[in-house]
Write an enzyme that holds these catalytic residues in place. Structure first.
Site, short mmCIF file in Angstrom:
data_model
loop_
_atom_site.label_atom_id
_atom_site.label_comp_id
_atom_site.label_asym_id
_atom_site.label_seq_id
_atom_site.Cartn_x
_atom_site.Cartn_y
_atom_site.Cartn_z
N CYS A 36 0.85 -1.28 -0.04
CA CYS A 36 0.06 0.12 0.01
C CYS A 36 0.98 1.27 -0.01
O CYS A 36 1.92 1.04 0.21
CB CYS A 36 -0.80 0.07 1.06
SG CYS A 36 -1.61 -1.53 1.42
N ARG A 64 1.58 1.69 -6.06
CA ARG A 64 1.86 0.61 -5.03
C ARG A 64 0.64 -0.17 -4.67
O ARG A 64 0.43 -1.03 -3.89
CB ARG A 64 2.25 1.48 -3.84
CG ARG A 64 3.49 2.10 -3.86
CD ARG A 64 3.87 2.98 -2.69
NE ARG A 64 4.26 1.92 -1.71
CZ ARG A 64 5.50 1.39 -1.64
NH1 ARG A 64 6.48 1.97 -2.35
NH2 ARG A 64 5.67 0.65 -0.74
N TRP A 97 -3.82 -1.90 -1.40
CA TRP A 97 -3.62 -3.26 -2.12
C TRP A 97 -3.76 -4.35 -1.02
O TRP A 97 -3.14 -4.64 -0.35
CB TRP A 97 -2.21 -3.35 -2.69
CG TRP A 97 -2.19 -4.47 -3.63
CD1 TRP A 97 -2.37 -4.41 -5.08
CD2 TRP A 97 -1.64 -5.73 -3.31
NE1 TRP A 97 -2.27 -5.57 -5.76
CE2 TRP A 97 -1.58 -6.34 -4.67
CE3 TRP A 97 -0.98 -6.40 -2.40
CZ2 TRP A 97 -1.25 -7.95 -4.75
CZ3 TRP A 97 -0.73 -7.64 -2.46
CH2 TRP A 97 -0.72 -8.28 -3.80
N ASN A 148 0.98 0.70 6.08
CA ASN A 148 1.28 -0.27 5.19
C ASN A 148 2.12 -1.51 5.60
O ASN A 148 2.88 -1.19 6.61
CB ASN A 148 2.39 0.37 4.03
CG ASN A 148 2.88 -0.19 2.96
OD1 ASN A 148 2.43 -1.36 2.64
ND2 ASN A 148 4.15 -0.03 2.56
N GLY A 149 1.71 -2.64 5.19
CA GLY A 149 2.44 -3.82 5.90
C GLY A 149 1.38 -4.85 6.39
O GLY A 149 0.27 -4.71 6.14
N GLU A 169 11.00 -13.73 -19.78
CA GLU A 169 10.80 -12.40 -19.53
C GLU A 169 9.66 -11.81 -20.74
O GLU A 169 8.76 -11.40 -20.32
CB GLU A 169 11.73 -11.48 -19.54
CG GLU A 169 11.78 -10.09 -19.49
CD GLU A 169 10.88 -9.60 -18.43
OE1 GLU A 169 10.49 -10.40 -17.61
OE2 GLU A 169 10.50 -8.30 -18.42
N LYS A 204 6.20 -10.54 -19.63
CA LYS A 204 5.56 -9.19 -20.25
C LYS A 204 4.23 -9.18 -20.78
O LYS A 204 3.19 -8.29 -20.44
CB LYS A 204 6.81 -8.53 -21.18
CG LYS A 204 7.74 -7.47 -20.82
CD LYS A 204 7.95 -6.49 -19.78
CE LYS A 204 7.38 -6.89 -18.37
NZ LYS A 204 8.72 -6.91 -17.45
N GLU A 257 1.27 -10.31 -18.32
CA GLU A 257 1.34 -9.25 -17.29
C GLU A 257 0.34 -8.27 -17.91
O GLU A 257 -0.74 -7.79 -17.11
CB GLU A 257 2.48 -8.35 -17.08
CG GLU A 257 3.29 -9.11 -16.04
CD GLU A 257 4.60 -8.26 -15.48
OE1 GLU A 257 4.64 -8.02 -14.35
OE2 GLU A 257 5.39 -7.83 -16.57
N HIS A 316 8.84 -32.11 -24.54
CA HIS A 316 8.46 -32.79 -23.32
C HIS A 316 7.13 -32.23 -22.70
O HIS A 316 6.99 -32.14 -21.75
CB HIS A 316 9.56 -32.77 -22.41
CG HIS A 316 10.78 -33.15 -22.58
ND1 HIS A 316 10.96 -34.56 -22.93
CD2 HIS A 316 11.86 -32.71 -23.30
CE1 HIS A 316 12.12 -34.67 -23.28
NE2 HIS A 316 12.85 -33.53 -23.50
N LYS A 321 3.24 -2.70 -8.43
CA LYS A 321 4.89 -2.43 -8.54
C LYS A 321 5.88 -2.88 -7.65
O LYS A 321 6.82 -3.35 -7.74
CB LYS A 321 5.12 -0.91 -8.89
CG LYS A 321 6.40 -0.49 -9.29
CD LYS A 321 6.85 -0.64 -10.64
CE LYS A 321 8.14 -0.61 -11.27
NZ LYS A 321 8.48 -1.23 -12.25
C1 G6P Z 1 6.37 -6.96 -8.94
C2 G6P Z 1 6.62 -5.97 -10.01
C3 G6P Z 1 7.58 -6.61 -10.98
C4 G6P Z 1 8.70 -6.70 -10.48
C5 G6P Z 1 8.95 -7.43 -9.38
C6 G6P Z 1 9.85 -7.66 -8.63
O1 G6P Z 1 5.86 -8.17 -9.45
O2 G6P Z 1 5.23 -5.88 -10.58
O3 G6P Z 1 7.63 -5.69 -12.41
O4 G6P Z 1 9.67 -7.49 -11.48
O5 G6P Z 1 7.77 -7.15 -8.31
O6 G6P Z 1 10.21 -6.18 -8.23
P1 G6P Z 1 11.86 -5.72 -7.70
O7 G6P Z 1 11.29 -4.17 -7.41
O8 G6P Z 1 12.11 -6.51 -6.45
O9 G6P Z 1 12.66 -5.68 -8.92
#
Ligand code: G6P
Length: 609
Positions: free
Chosen positions: A2, A27, A74, A100-101, A482, A486, A489, A505, A604
């Site tokens: 959050c 956040r 969140w 937050n937490g 990746e 992407k 997501e 496999h 994020k």
């Molecule tokens: C979340 C974000 C990703 C990010 C991951 C790790 O899942 O949506 O975009 O790669 O956290 O975050 P960090 O800040 O540790 O790279």
């Protein structure tokens, strides 16, 4: 996960809180709220939904008071709803709290409080906090907060205000980010710097168990044992504009376009004149220590984890040290055999990912060498290791990581090269060859960006598909993963990244007519094997999109579409291929009308487990 904000000064707090929250909504954004002290009343505005919705509910011009706190949520405990959104208040309506937490022992505290007659109005863990503070309050908010902290277990960044002490905020933190902003006759607090950049660039980062008492003219901080703390004030050099889209339709596109700069910055000052050596003073390892390392573990989450997988290949190939990549949530509970000759590298853009920080702490408890590759200066992870290699990608707002990923790969190259040179596993001329190509990368990224139109066409052509596969071998395998991440997501298309050799496999069973397969088939020692895999998939009727070198005139014969990258050293191709895949995902999501910068259910910074 959050975001919290606070303001105390002489201006109308409401619009300041709302604007700050809007900059924090990456956040979390399932509900939002603010509380402002107006004379002797606390005005509370809360809603399920975005900060934008909250803004519409409030008359911003009406001066509701000059002290306030706000929150964008969140959900962890309790569904997104008005009742569960913050700020939360106690029974008497004198204390308001944003948090937050996670309060781990909230159930037992709640039961205890209910037993003493407290009435709860939410399902959150947070709500125990204002109730406890109210019980402990005898005219001194700071003391009431300190007494309450003795009862809380878990992680928290908390901001508190009290109707009876209207010109003050009290804030504290444990294992959560919290930044104080120093203004002129006014002060701020927030989970992250961008929230206050419009108002001040003078900041101070709070440490675990500190309690700050913030008024318009002063910030007094005490540590966990009650001693005064003299905090360093830092000047943030990002300007508020950097936090905006600078003319791009989405932050993601802006951040993709910032990659030439991010890579150049990450290299800056770290390559010696002679072009054969790397200077990374910040990694904090002596030559003797580098020589004594017998194992490297790279740990991270999400996109950073795929950089870790790639880093594993680089360190093994260049520095010849056994290396592996581990998802942080696996490492932290893995009961691994670790020792003082193991180097554990945590990679994190935000520096706040709870699992990554916990994995690093676990490594420290085994006396391993530790270091972090992080993007946010002064973030949480930097308090757990002195050895931080910053990626210098700048502020990244879009939930889906782009420029931080390619900067992480560049930083890993530098690290592997430095270790390889120290250990004598790479010659000066081999090192120089890679460094020369590293220097050319920003220009080559520009070339790809200039050709985005071609990538957009391919994205649109396949956007209606429900499934997508990405395949690669060796250092292209993490890029395949990746690329798939992407796409899923931000476009919500089901996508899987696979080592191409594993197709037989399992995945082949799903490769029917028209399913797009992105084959990362740049020249290296597995090129011929990739061609065989491409033929296998074509034989099942799949459509193949190849990522290939500019100079490859052969590949067209076997595939449906080709997306090209400029020729470079084979170890650097993943950086360029990753950017092509970022654009492919971006244009697909945009074509489908998805909310690119804020994908559903994702955030994020994942600051909770
Ligand atoms: C979340 C974000 C990703 C990010 C991951 C790790 O899942 O949506 O975009 O790669 O956290 O975050 P960090 O800040 O540790 O790279």
């Amino acid at each position: 996960m959050c975001g919290i904000v606070g303001y105390v000064g002489n201006r109308n707090a409401t619009p300041i809180l709302i604007e700050s929250l809007e900059r924090l909504d990456y956040r979390g954004y399932d509900s939002a709220g603010i509380a402002v002290i107006d004379g002797c009343e606390v005005s509370l505005y809360k809603t399920a939904g975005s900060v934008g919705k909250l803004r519409q509910m409030i008359d911003l011009n009406k001066n509701g008071g000059c002290t306030g706190i706000g929150h964008t949520r969140w959900a962890t405990h309790g569904k997104p709803s008005r009742e569960n959104s913050h700020p939360h208040m106690g029974d008497k309506g004198i204390i308001a709290v944003v948090h937050n937490g996670i309060i781990e022992n909230y159930e037992e505290l709640k039961e205890e409080l209910i037993g003493r007659g407290h009435v709860f109005s939410s399902e959150t863990d947070t709500e125990v906090i204002p109730h406890l503070i109210e019980e402990n309050y005898g005219g001194d908010l700071e003391r009431a907060v300190a007494l309450t902290l003795e009862r809380l277990r878990g992680s928290y960044a908390i901001a508190v205000m009290c109707k009876d002490e209207p010109d003050k905020l009290v804030a504290t933190t444990k294992d959560m980010p919290l930044v104080l902003g120093i203004g002129n006759g006014e002060n701020y607090l927030a989970s992250d710097v961008p929230a206050m950049l419009k108002f001040t660039n003078k900041v101070s980062y709070m440490c675990d168990e500190e309690i700050a008492v913030i008024t318009s003219s002063s910030i007094c901080i005490k540590n966990g044992s009650g001693g005064s703390v003299d905090k360093k004030i830092e000047t943030v050099t990002w300007d508020a504009k950097a936090a905006e889209k600078a003319g791009y339709e989405h932050f993601m596109l802006k951040e993709i376009h910032e990659q030439p700069h991010a890579i150049r910055e990450t290299l800056s000052g770290r390559i010696s004149e002679l072009e054969a050596e790397i200077k990374l003073k910040e990694i904090g390892l002596t030559e003797r220590q580098i020589n004594s390392i017998s194992r490297v573990i790279i740990t991270a989450c999400g996109t950073s984890y795929y950089a870790a997988v790639l880093g594993r290949y680089l360190i093994e190939k260049i520095a010849r040290i056994p290396a592996e990549a581990m998802v942080s949530s696996e490492l932290r509970y893995g009961e691994l055999v670790l020792d003082e000759n193991t180097l554990v590298i945590a990679i994190t853009q935000s520096g706040e990912t709870a699992d990554t920080i916990a994995a690093l702490k676990e490594a420290k408890s085994h006396a391993c060498h530790t270091m972090a590759i992080a993007n946010v200066v002064g973030s949480g992870i930097t308090r757990h290791t002195n050895n931080v290699l910053y990626t210098r990608a700048g502020l990244e707002i879009c939930v889906a990581a782009t420029k931080s990923f390619t900067s992480q790969i560049v930083a890993l190259h530098l690290l592997a090269l430095q270790m390889g040179r120290v250990r004598g596993t790479i010659t000066p001329s081999q090192s120089k060859q890679i460094i020369t190509q590293l220097r050319k990368l920003p220009g080559q990224v520009m070339e790809i960006l200039e050709k985005s139109r071609g990538i957009e066409k391919v994205a649109v052509k396949y956007a209606a598909n429900e499934h997508y596969f990405f395949i690669g071998r060796g250092i292209n395998y993490p890029i395949a993963m990746e690329g798939a991440l992407k796409l899923k997501e931000i476009s919500y298309i089901h996508a899987e990244g696979y080592p191409a050799g594993e197709l037989k496999h399992g995945p082949l069973a799903l490769l029917t007519a028209g399913v797009p397969v992105v084959a990362i088939s740049t020249y290296d020692n597995t090129y011929d094997k990739m061609l065989s895999n491409i033929k296998e998939t074509k034989a099942r009727g799949a459509d193949v999109i190849a990522i290939a070198d500019e100079s490859d005139t052969n590949i067209e014969k076997y595939v449906d579409d080709v997306l090209r990258i400029p020729d470079t050293h084979e170890m650097l191709k993943p950086v360029l291929s990753a950017i092509v895949l970022q654009l492919l995902a971006y244009y697909t999501a945009r074509h489908l009308g998805c909310e690119v910068d804020r994908p559903r259910n994702l955030a994020k910074s994942v600051t909770v487990e």
